[in-house]
Write a protein that holds these residues in place. Structure first.
Motif, PDB file in Angstrom:
ATOM      1  N   LEU A 340       0.866  -1.176   0.000  1.00  0.00           N
ATOM      2  CA  LEU A 340       0.000   0.000   0.000  1.00  0.00           C
ATOM      3  C   LEU A 340       0.903   1.227   0.000  1.00  0.00           C
ATOM      4  N   GLU A 341       1.147   1.766  -1.159  1.00  0.00           N
ATOM      5  CA  GLU A 341       2.069   2.903  -1.274  1.00  0.00           C
ATOM      6  C   GLU A 341       1.605   4.079  -0.414  1.00  0.00           C
ATOM      7  N   ARG A 342       2.585   4.725   0.192  1.00  0.00           N
ATOM      8  CA  ARG A 342       2.382   5.903   1.054  1.00  0.00           C
ATOM      9  C   ARG A 342       1.799   5.535   2.416  1.00  0.00           C
ATOM     10  N   ILE A 343       1.639   4.229   2.676  1.00  0.00           N
ATOM     11  CA  ILE A 343       1.196   3.787   4.000  1.00  0.00           C
ATOM     12  C   ILE A 343       2.277   2.862   4.573  1.00  0.00           C
ATOM     13  N   VAL A 371      -9.299   0.240   3.812  1.00  0.00           N
ATOM     14  CA  VAL A 371      -8.649   0.430   2.513  1.00  0.00           C
ATOM     15  C   VAL A 371      -9.184  -0.626   1.558  1.00  0.00           C
ATOM     16  N   VAL A 372      -9.695  -0.201   0.397  1.00  0.00           N
ATOM     17  CA  VAL A 372     -10.301  -1.132  -0.561  1.00  0.00           C
ATOM     18  C   VAL A 372      -9.618  -1.025  -1.915  1.00  0.00           C
ATOM     19  N   TRP A 373      -9.557  -2.136  -2.650  1.00  0.00           N
ATOM     20  CA  TRP A 373      -9.045  -2.114  -4.016  1.00  0.00           C
ATOM     21  C   TRP A 373      -9.584  -3.308  -4.799  1.00  0.00           C
ATOM     22  N   SER A 374      -9.708  -3.111  -6.105  1.00  0.00           N
ATOM     23  CA  SER A 374     -10.180  -4.171  -6.993  1.00  0.00           C
ATOM     24  C   SER A 374      -9.167  -4.487  -8.087  1.00  0.00           C
ATOM     25  N   SER A 375      -8.001  -3.856  -8.016  1.00  0.00           N
ATOM     26  CA  SER A 375      -6.934  -4.159  -8.970  1.00  0.00           C
ATOM     27  C   SER A 375      -5.595  -3.748  -8.362  1.00  0.00           C
ATOM     28  N   ARG A 376      -4.542  -4.201  -8.978  1.00  0.00           N
ATOM     29  CA  ARG A 376      -3.180  -3.884  -8.529  1.00  0.00           C
ATOM     30  C   ARG A 376      -2.268  -3.758  -9.731  1.00  0.00           C
ATOM     31  N   SER A 377      -1.069  -3.267  -9.477  1.00  0.00           N
ATOM     32  CA  SER A 377      -0.079  -3.185 -10.550  1.00  0.00           C
ATOM     33  C   SER A 377       0.459  -4.575 -10.854  1.00  0.00           C
ATOM     34  N   ALA A 378       1.104  -4.719 -11.999  1.00  0.00           N
ATOM     35  CA  ALA A 378       1.749  -5.976 -12.354  1.00  0.00           C
ATOM     36  C   ALA A 378       3.143  -6.020 -11.736  1.00  0.00           C
ATOM     37  N   THR A 379       3.573  -7.200 -11.323  1.00  0.00           N
ATOM     38  CA  THR A 379       4.930  -7.333 -10.800  1.00  0.00           C
ATOM     39  C   THR A 379       5.930  -7.159 -11.952  1.00  0.00           C
ATOM     40  N   GLU A 381      10.289  -7.432 -13.212  1.00  0.00           N
ATOM     41  CA  GLU A 381      11.507  -8.193 -12.984  1.00  0.00           C
ATOM     42  C   GLU A 381      12.280  -7.582 -11.820  1.00  0.00           C
ATOM     43  N   ASN A 382      12.715  -8.430 -10.895  1.00  0.00           N
ATOM     44  CA  ASN A 382      13.450  -8.023  -9.691  1.00  0.00           C
ATOM     45  C   ASN A 382      12.580  -7.247  -8.702  1.00  0.00           C
ATOM     46  N   GLU A 383      11.271  -7.201  -8.929  1.00  0.00           N
ATOM     47  CA  GLU A 383      10.333  -6.588  -7.985  1.00  0.00           C
ATOM     48  C   GLU A 383       9.172  -7.555  -7.779  1.00  0.00           C
ATOM     49  N   PRO A 384       9.247  -8.430  -6.789  1.00  0.00           N
ATOM     50  CA  PRO A 384       8.217  -9.461  -6.618  1.00  0.00           C
ATOM     51  C   PRO A 384       6.919  -8.945  -6.015  1.00  0.00           C
ATOM     52  N   PHE A 385       6.877  -7.683  -5.640  1.00  0.00           N
ATOM     53  CA  PHE A 385       5.673  -7.134  -5.012  1.00  0.00           C
ATOM     54  C   PHE A 385       4.837  -6.375  -6.037  1.00  0.00           C
ATOM     55  N   ALA A 386       3.602  -6.057  -5.650  1.00  0.00           N
ATOM     56  CA  ALA A 386       2.709  -5.249  -6.485  1.00  0.00           C
ATOM     57  C   ALA A 386       2.066  -4.187  -5.612  1.00  0.00           C
ATOM     58  N   THR A 387       1.677  -3.078  -6.212  1.00  0.00           N
ATOM     59  CA  THR A 387       1.026  -2.005  -5.465  1.00  0.00           C
ATOM     60  C   THR A 387      -0.471  -2.027  -5.731  1.00  0.00           C
ATOM     61  N   ALA A 388      -1.245  -1.925  -4.664  1.00  0.00           N
ATOM     62  CA  ALA A 388      -2.699  -1.929  -4.787  1.00  0.00           C
ATOM     63  C   ALA A 388      -3.192  -0.569  -5.262  1.00  0.00           C
ATOM     64  N   ASN A 389      -4.155  -0.580  -6.168  1.00  0.00           N
ATOM     65  CA  ASN A 389      -4.802   0.652  -6.633  1.00  0.00           C
ATOM     66  C   ASN A 389      -5.963   0.944  -5.678  1.00  0.00           C
ATOM     67  N   TYR A 390      -5.623   1.471  -4.524  1.00  0.00           N
ATOM     68  CA  TYR A 390      -6.574   1.509  -3.419  1.00  0.00           C
ATOM     69  C   TYR A 390      -7.253   2.854  -3.222  1.00  0.00           C
TER      70      TYR A 390
END
Length: 578
Positions: A340-343, A371-379, A381-390
């Motif tokens: 959750l970016e910025r949190i 905090v709610v979200w229905s989509s996220r960013s795609a992972t 290369e070398n970044e196994p995490f994703a950011t929620a579009n929350y």
């Protein structure tokens, strides 16, 4: 003159601190000196065992239970309440052992995709009367609770106790998720998504897949060898002369991938239809070696989970380190860490509760709110995490007082209900707007449970259900659920696509709704039993049966004790004392 430790840290202070200590911390504290050893005696301290029970089996971090507040400081989880009710004379140490050793997972309903954790053939001990069929070849579902094969001994193998003890279960549209006391996560059947997209990447985007990339690069590089492509079995054609093609064995180019795949392919002993799930973070993707993927066996247990929640074709899990992981689509085999970016979640704003809606996610973050979200960013290369579009639901971040959010419930399409500590008002966030919901309810609101099109509301005096359509409550659909036994009441509830299961304070199960295509999801027996013998349902069409009122699920042991229930899709599950 100095003060003794007994004066500085009185028993009430120690007791108040226990919820903030891990089980390992408590054990270490008990070994510090004689004073702490006496207070935290693992043989005699009922207070200690109650706290250990709550840490192991009474988690408030998922949407199965509300958070604690000033108004419900003495709130017991459903499992605690049932055990205390059924075994009033036993100590918390005895109840802990009973829950840890004797709770077995039962499932029933549709047999598709082995979602029950077994098939009619693999189970091996299914009575013919529990199988709904239309002729010997058509087996639709299981119509009564059946224990899922779980860590049976094979060739002298044994499993650690904490790995075998089930802490919680959750049902999605096409599978069950199982969390053990040791923090391991499992899923039943061949698919959790049913091939459907969950709240994962936005349309048109795809996660970076280190396995796929490695395969493509390896095959591409080998294809350049003499301009040819490897055949099945790792055999590469080569030319020793211009007219005579010969073949020679070639090193298996997929060996590295097969090693990783084998390490991640863990099943329950004696049951190939229940597999362990891992987070992508356990993979070693070396940034210095392009497309290099490996996994160390000692690293597989480094991530432990403490809570889970399931939606239709996705689920969330919260690790003991406060990290959030998502399985949210047919291409996601290893859980994606959600940021959750910025949190600053792990430091000043930890996640305190997680929940899955039909097609989205909702989490409660300390001092931030829902905090709610229905989509996220795609992972990448070398970044196994994703950011929620929350989005953050406004005015839900209070951490104390009457306005503290103590429970929330998720229905479909970003429709979130929540209640606060004062228990006076049901609130709804839908279509980007907040509103109060006024219903004629008896008692204070203490707990809510949501599903696709239904909301269950628990008060200090009763339990209600009401239908939800397009983000709006249908007041005329409000139903008060009542039992003939005035000393019993519903304390938990879960719903699938068209059916509902409820659990009472005495540990009894009641189901009702539509049983489609002879799937058996009600657990009330076959159609003859439901319609003619018990006269609690009616034939809806050729292969569907409807039960209007909550009806008791019967077991061979009429005095059974159920501790938790869950429903999803066309299947149902329960933790039952054996």
């Amino acid at each position: 003159m100095g003060h003794s430790i007994e004066d500085e840290l009185t028993p009430d202070i120690i007791e108040a601190a226990l919820p903030y200590l891990s089980i390992e911390d408590i054990k270490n504290l008990s070994l510090t000196n004689k004073y702490f050893h006496k207070l935290l005696d693992f043989e005699k301290s009922d207070t200690l065992w109650h706290e250990l029970f709550r840490k192991s089996f009474g988690s408030m971090h998922s949407d199965a239970e509300p958070l604690e507040s000033k108004e419900n400081a003495q709130y017991m989880s459903c499992c605690e309440a049932i055990l205390r009710n059924r075994f009033p004379d036993e100590s918390w140490g005895q109840l802990y052992r009973k829950r840890a050793l004797n709770a077995t997972f039962h499932t029933w309903g549709s047999l598709k995709h082995a979602r029950l954790g077994f098939t009619a053939v693999s189970h091996g001990s299914l009575p013919i009367e529990v199988i709904n069929n239309a002729g010997m070849r058509l087996q639709f579902g299981i119509n009564a609770p059946v224990p899922v094969p779980w860590y049976s001994s094979e060739e002298g193998q044994s499993q650690p106790f904490d790995d075998k003890s089930i802490a919680s279960v959750s049902a999605g549209g096409f599978s069950f998720q199982i969390l053990t006391k040791s923090g391991k996560l499992y899923s039943t059947g061949s698919t959790y998504s049913g091939g459907h997209r969950g709240p994962g990447t936005v349309e048109g985007e795809h996660d970076y897949n280190p396995f796929q990339e490695l395969i493509v690069r390896t095959e591409r590089s080998l294809a350049l060898f003499n301009g040819r492509t490897p055949r099945a079995g790792g055999v590469v054609p080569i030319n020793t002369t211009s007219s005579m093609p010969l073949e020679r064995p070639h090193e298996n180019i997929y060996a590295r991938l097969e090693d990783v795949e084998q390490a991640l392919d863990q099943k329950v002993l004696g049951n190939k239809h229940v597999r362990r799930l891992f987070a992508r973070d356990v993979l070693n993707v070396d940034p210095q070696v392009p497309h290099h993927v490996s996994v160390e066996s000692e690293e597989l247990d480094k991530i432990k989970f403490q809570a889970l929640s399931s939606g239709r074709s996705h689920f969330l899990a919260l690790s003991t380190e406060g990290e959030l992981y998502s399985w949210d689509g047919p291409d996601v085999e290893q859980g994606i860490r959600i940021v959750l970016e910025r949190i600053p979640v792990k430091t000043s704003n930890p996640i305190v509760k997680i929940g899955c809606g039909w097609n989205y996610n909702c989490v409660s973050v300390y001092k931030i709110g829902l905090v709610v979200w229905s989509s996220r960013s795609a992972t990448k290369e070398n970044e196994p995490f994703a950011t929620a579009n929350y989005k953050i639901i406004p005015n839900t971040g209070e951490v104390s007082g009457d306005d503290k959010v103590v429970d929330f419930a998720c229905c479909a399409n970003m429709c979130v209900f929540f209640i606060t500590a004062n228990g006076d008002q049901l609130k709804l966030y839908a279509n980007g707007e907040m509103q109060n919901v006024d219903l004629p309810l008896d008692g204070k609101l203490v707990k809510i449970v949501g599903c696709y099109t239904m909301l269950a509301i628990f008060t200090t005096r009763s339990c209600y259900t009401v239908n939800v359509v397009d983000g709006q409550i249908l007041p005329q659909s409000l139903i008060r659920l009542e039992l003939e036994d005035n000393e019993d009441m519903f304390i938990s509830l879960s719903t699938g696509d068209y059916h509902t299961i409820a659990l009472t304070s005495k540990g009894k199960m009641y189901t009702w709704g539509l049983e489609s295509e002879l799937c058996g999801c009600l657990g009330l027996g076959n159609r003859e039993e439901i319609v003619n013998a018990r006269r609690i349902g009616r034939i809806e069409n050729l292969r569907s049966t409807r039960v209007i009122k909550p009806s008791l699920v019967k077991l061979a042991n009429a005095d059974y004790v159920c501790l938790a229930v869950t429903a999803g899709g066309w299947q149902t599950g329960a933790l039952i004392l054996s």
